[in-house]
Design a protein around this motif. Structure first.
Motif, PDB file in Angstrom:
ATOM      1  N   SER A 281     114.016  11.186  17.862  1.00  0.00           N
ATOM      2  CA  SER A 281     112.557  10.989  17.795  1.00  0.00           C
ATOM      3  C   SER A 281     111.960  11.720  16.604  1.00  0.00           C
ATOM      4  N   SER A 282     112.385  12.953  16.390  1.00  0.00           N
ATOM      5  CA  SER A 282     111.887  13.729  15.270  1.00  0.00           C
ATOM      6  C   SER A 282     112.219  13.056  13.945  1.00  0.00           C
ATOM      7  N   ASN A 283     113.443  12.560  13.822  1.00  0.00           N
ATOM      8  CA  ASN A 283     113.857  11.920  12.569  1.00  0.00           C
ATOM      9  C   ASN A 283     113.056  10.660  12.271  1.00  0.00           C
ATOM     10  N   VAL A 284     112.690   9.915  13.297  1.00  0.00           N
ATOM     11  CA  VAL A 284     111.851   8.732  13.090  1.00  0.00           C
ATOM     12  C   VAL A 284     110.464   9.170  12.632  1.00  0.00           C
ATOM     13  N   GLN A 285     109.937  10.228  13.240  1.00  0.00           N
ATOM     14  CA  GLN A 285     108.612  10.712  12.853  1.00  0.00           C
ATOM     15  C   GLN A 285     108.553  11.150  11.393  1.00  0.00           C
ATOM     16  N   THR A 286     109.611  11.832  10.935  1.00  0.00           N
ATOM     17  CA  THR A 286     109.584  12.376   9.574  1.00  0.00           C
ATOM     18  C   THR A 286     110.087  11.387   8.532  1.00  0.00           C
ATOM     19  N   GLY A 287     110.515  10.205   8.976  1.00  0.00           N
ATOM     20  CA  GLY A 287     110.995   9.211   8.032  1.00  0.00           C
ATOM     21  C   GLY A 287     112.449   9.365   7.660  1.00  0.00           C
ATOM     22  N   ALA A 288     113.171  10.272   8.342  1.00  0.00           N
ATOM     23  CA  ALA A 288     114.598  10.456   8.067  1.00  0.00           C
ATOM     24  C   ALA A 288     115.438   9.340   8.672  1.00  0.00           C
ATOM     25  N   ALA A 289     114.867   8.595   9.619  1.00  0.00           N
ATOM     26  CA  ALA A 289     115.541   7.444  10.238  1.00  0.00           C
ATOM     27  C   ALA A 289     114.501   6.349  10.449  1.00  0.00           C
ATOM     28  N   PRO A 290     114.913   5.078  10.338  1.00  0.00           N
ATOM     29  CA  PRO A 290     113.924   3.992  10.424  1.00  0.00           C
ATOM     30  C   PRO A 290     113.403   3.725  11.826  1.00  0.00           C
ATOM     31  N   SER A 291     114.227   3.939  12.834  1.00  0.00           N
ATOM     32  CA  SER A 291     113.833   3.651  14.212  1.00  0.00           C
ATOM     33  C   SER A 291     114.883   4.229  15.145  1.00  0.00           C
ATOM     34  N   ILE A 292     114.580   4.239  16.438  1.00  0.00           N
ATOM     35  CA  ILE A 292     115.585   4.669  17.420  1.00  0.00           C
ATOM     36  C   ILE A 292     116.765   3.698  17.404  1.00  0.00           C
ATOM     37  N   GLU A 293     116.459   2.406  17.366  1.00  0.00           N
ATOM     38  CA  GLU A 293     117.527   1.392  17.383  1.00  0.00           C
ATOM     39  C   GLU A 293     118.453   1.525  16.179  1.00  0.00           C
ATOM     40  N   ALA A 294     117.898   1.903  15.028  1.00  0.00           N
ATOM     41  CA  ALA A 294     118.690   1.988  13.796  1.00  0.00           C
ATOM     42  C   ALA A 294     118.949   3.433  13.385  1.00  0.00           C
ATOM     43  N   HIS A 295     118.868   4.340  14.330  1.00  0.00           N
ATOM     44  CA  HIS A 295     119.141   5.742  13.993  1.00  0.00           C
ATOM     45  C   HIS A 295     120.632   5.925  13.716  1.00  0.00           C
ATOM     46  N   PRO A 296     120.982   6.658  12.658  1.00  0.00           N
ATOM     47  CA  PRO A 296     122.399   6.838  12.320  1.00  0.00           C
ATOM     48  C   PRO A 296     123.245   7.495  13.404  1.00  0.00           C
ATOM     49  N   VAL A 297     122.611   8.146  14.385  1.00  0.00           N
ATOM     50  CA  VAL A 297     123.405   8.803  15.427  1.00  0.00           C
ATOM     51  C   VAL A 297     124.316   7.819  16.148  1.00  0.00           C
ATOM     52  N   THR A 298     123.854   6.588  16.349  1.00  0.00           N
ATOM     53  CA  THR A 298     124.684   5.608  17.055  1.00  0.00           C
ATOM     54  C   THR A 298     125.872   5.190  16.203  1.00  0.00           C
ATOM     55  N   LEU A 299     125.629   4.948  14.933  1.00  0.00           N
ATOM     56  CA  LEU A 299     126.719   4.606  14.024  1.00  0.00           C
ATOM     57  C   LEU A 299     127.736   5.740  13.947  1.00  0.00           C
ATOM     58  N   LEU A 300     127.265   6.944  13.757  1.00  0.00           N
ATOM     59  CA  LEU A 300     128.158   8.092  13.617  1.00  0.00           C
ATOM     60  C   LEU A 300     128.913   8.368  14.914  1.00  0.00           C
ATOM     61  N   LYS A 301     128.266   8.144  16.036  1.00  0.00           N
ATOM     62  CA  LYS A 301     128.952   8.274  17.335  1.00  0.00           C
ATOM     63  C   LYS A 301     130.108   7.293  17.428  1.00  0.00           C
ATOM     64  N   ASP A 302     129.847   6.051  17.071  1.00  0.00           N
ATOM     65  CA  ASP A 302     130.890   5.025  17.193  1.00  0.00           C
ATOM     66  C   ASP A 302     131.990   5.178  16.145  1.00  0.00           C
ATOM     67  N   LEU A 303     131.687   5.922  15.068  1.00  0.00           N
ATOM     68  CA  LEU A 303     132.714   6.217  14.064  1.00  0.00           C
ATOM     69  C   LEU A 303     133.413   7.544  14.373  1.00  0.00           C
ATOM     70  N   HIS A 304     133.101   8.082  15.539  1.00  0.00           N
ATOM     71  CA  HIS A 304     133.795   9.262  16.078  1.00  0.00           C
ATOM     72  C   HIS A 304     133.528  10.553  15.326  1.00  0.00           C
ATOM     73  N   PHE A 305     132.322  10.689  14.765  1.00  0.00           N
ATOM     74  CA  PHE A 305     131.870  11.988  14.295  1.00  0.00           C
ATOM     75  C   PHE A 305     131.464  12.815  15.516  1.00  0.00           C
ATOM     76  N   ARG A 306     131.403  14.121  15.354  1.00  0.00           N
ATOM     77  CA  ARG A 306     130.991  14.955  16.489  1.00  0.00           C
ATOM     78  C   ARG A 306     129.468  15.059  16.496  1.00  0.00           C
ATOM     79  N   VAL A 307     128.812  14.083  17.072  1.00  0.00           N
ATOM     80  CA  VAL A 307     127.363  14.078  17.145  1.00  0.00           C
ATOM     81  C   VAL A 307     126.888  14.720  18.436  1.00  0.00           C
ATOM     82  N   THR A 308     125.725  15.340  18.361  1.00  0.00           N
ATOM     83  CA  THR A 308     125.067  15.883  19.543  1.00  0.00           C
ATOM     84  C   THR A 308     123.633  15.350  19.561  1.00  0.00           C
TER      85      THR A 308
END
Length: 373
Positions: A281-308
């Motif tokens: 949510s914070s990243n969308v607010q500051t413009g670091a991510a375009p939206s919740i749906e397109a937030h990089p956390v999902t991509l990085l999770k599926d590429l097996h980075f250690r996301v929290t």
């Protein structure tokens, strides 16, 4: 079957103390301290102002909202109250372990010393743990001391961290505007921390790109990255940067993670299992991510980075760990298994002794997430 996110235990590693005040508390403390600069004098109106001001798409504007919260956190009593309420709010949200960060150097306007600030916050955190326990909650909270990257007190805050290191303070961080203030400006502080076996994380890759992440890791030795969303700038799909079409990349990663090519920095972060403290949510607010749906956390999770998964600033983003998790379920297609993974990732990455981390993973997280699967 609908996923009941609220009842699941959660772990948060990136939560700012001065970003999580209750609006009513801000008003109370302003009256007590004679702080007259608040933009509203009613609870609902003040809460709405914080959310709207933060929802601007600019990190600089987002950070301006902290003028008011920090402005009323200038006495020992105020700091202890805010810390106590922070813990009880997190406990009510199902958080079982939290690392809460704040910048002691920002709370000296009324004559407190750095050590007095830390002692007041620590007192509030312990009171909050006791209050949560008495209400049937279960939570452990540790503090991360933050130095502001545009200031020149990082060595002093590193020494402060080491003085209080242990059961109360678990690590160090630098925060504030990234652009123009690289982490390498604070190398002596990071050297001091390493020499004293102290943990530290660094805000990097939020408002500035790969150079910030590279310096944080390769020059400064960061154990974790605060945000790190710009790591996607070092990942390509079919020869094109994934940032050019994140929704397509996210869809592809779910079924074909092997199609992606990692640049040297992204590969290093993944291979070394460097945790990413991501705050949707914070990243969308500051413009670091375009939206919740397109937030990089999902991509990085599926590429097996250690996301929290984290809150960042609960007041400014009008959020909680439950809300962050529910957003990922409802708008990004996350499952119970995904939430389990990020919770375990966070606990693995906590600045807490190994045996204590393992006890929470095996005794709290896994039984709750695996129940009924």
């Amino acid at each position: 079957m609908e996923l009941d996110v609220a009842t699941l235990p959660k772990v948060v590693l990136h939560d700012h103390l001065d970003g999580g005040l209750r609006p009513a508390t801000v008003l109370d403390l302003a009256r007590e301290q004679g702080y007259a600069a608040l933009p509203a004098t009613e609870v609902d109106a003040l809460a709405a102002w914080f959310s709207e001001a933060a929802d601007s798409g600019s990190l600089v504007r987002y950070l301006e909202t902290f003028d008011h919260t920090v402005g009323v956190m200038q006495t020992e009593e105020a700091l202890a109250r805010v810390a106590r309420e922070c813990v009880t709010d997190l406990a009510q949200d199902g958080v079982v372990y939290a690392e809460v960060r704040y910048a002691p150097e920002q709370h000296l306007r009324h004559g407190l010393t750095l050590d007095q600030v830390v002692e007041a916050v620590n007192r509030g955190l312990r009171e909050g743990e006791e209050e949560a326990s008495g209400a049937g909650g279960r939570i452990r909270v540790r503090a991360i001391l933050t130095a502001m990257r545009h200031a020149a007190r990082s060595e002093e805050i590193a020494e402060l961290t080491v003085r209080h290191l242990g059961e109360k303070v678990c690590g160090f961080d630098i925060a504030g505007a990234e652009d123009g203030f690289p982490p390498t400006r604070h190398l002596p502080a990071f050297d001091y921390l390493r020499h004293h076996n102290a943990h530290f994380t660094i805000h990097a890759g939020e408002a500035f790109g790969l150079p910030s992440i590279w310096e944080a890791i390769q020059w400064c030795g960061a154990e974790r990255l605060g945000h790190g969303v710009r790591l996607v700038d070092d990942i390509t799909l079919d020869g094109a940067p994934v940032g050019e079409d994140l929704p397509a990349a996210i869809a592809r990663a779910a079924t074909d993670p092997g199609a992606f090519e990692l640049g040297p920095l992204a590969a290093y972060v993944k291979d070394r299992r460097i945790p990413l403290e991501m705050c949707p949510s914070s990243n969308v607010q500051t413009g670091a991510a375009p939206s919740i749906e397109a937030h990089p956390v999902t991509l990085l999770k599926d590429l097996h980075f250690r996301v929290t998964l984290n809150t960042d600033n609960r007041l400014m983003s009008a959020t909680s760990m439950t809300r962050e998790a529910q957003l990922m379920v409802d708008r990004a297609g996350w499952t119970r298994s995904d939430l389990r993974r990020v919770a375990v990732n966070a606990m693995k990455s906590a600045f807490l002794p190994f045996d204590e981390r393992l006890a929470i993973i095996e005794g709290v997280l896994k039984p709750a997430y695996d129940d009924g699967r």
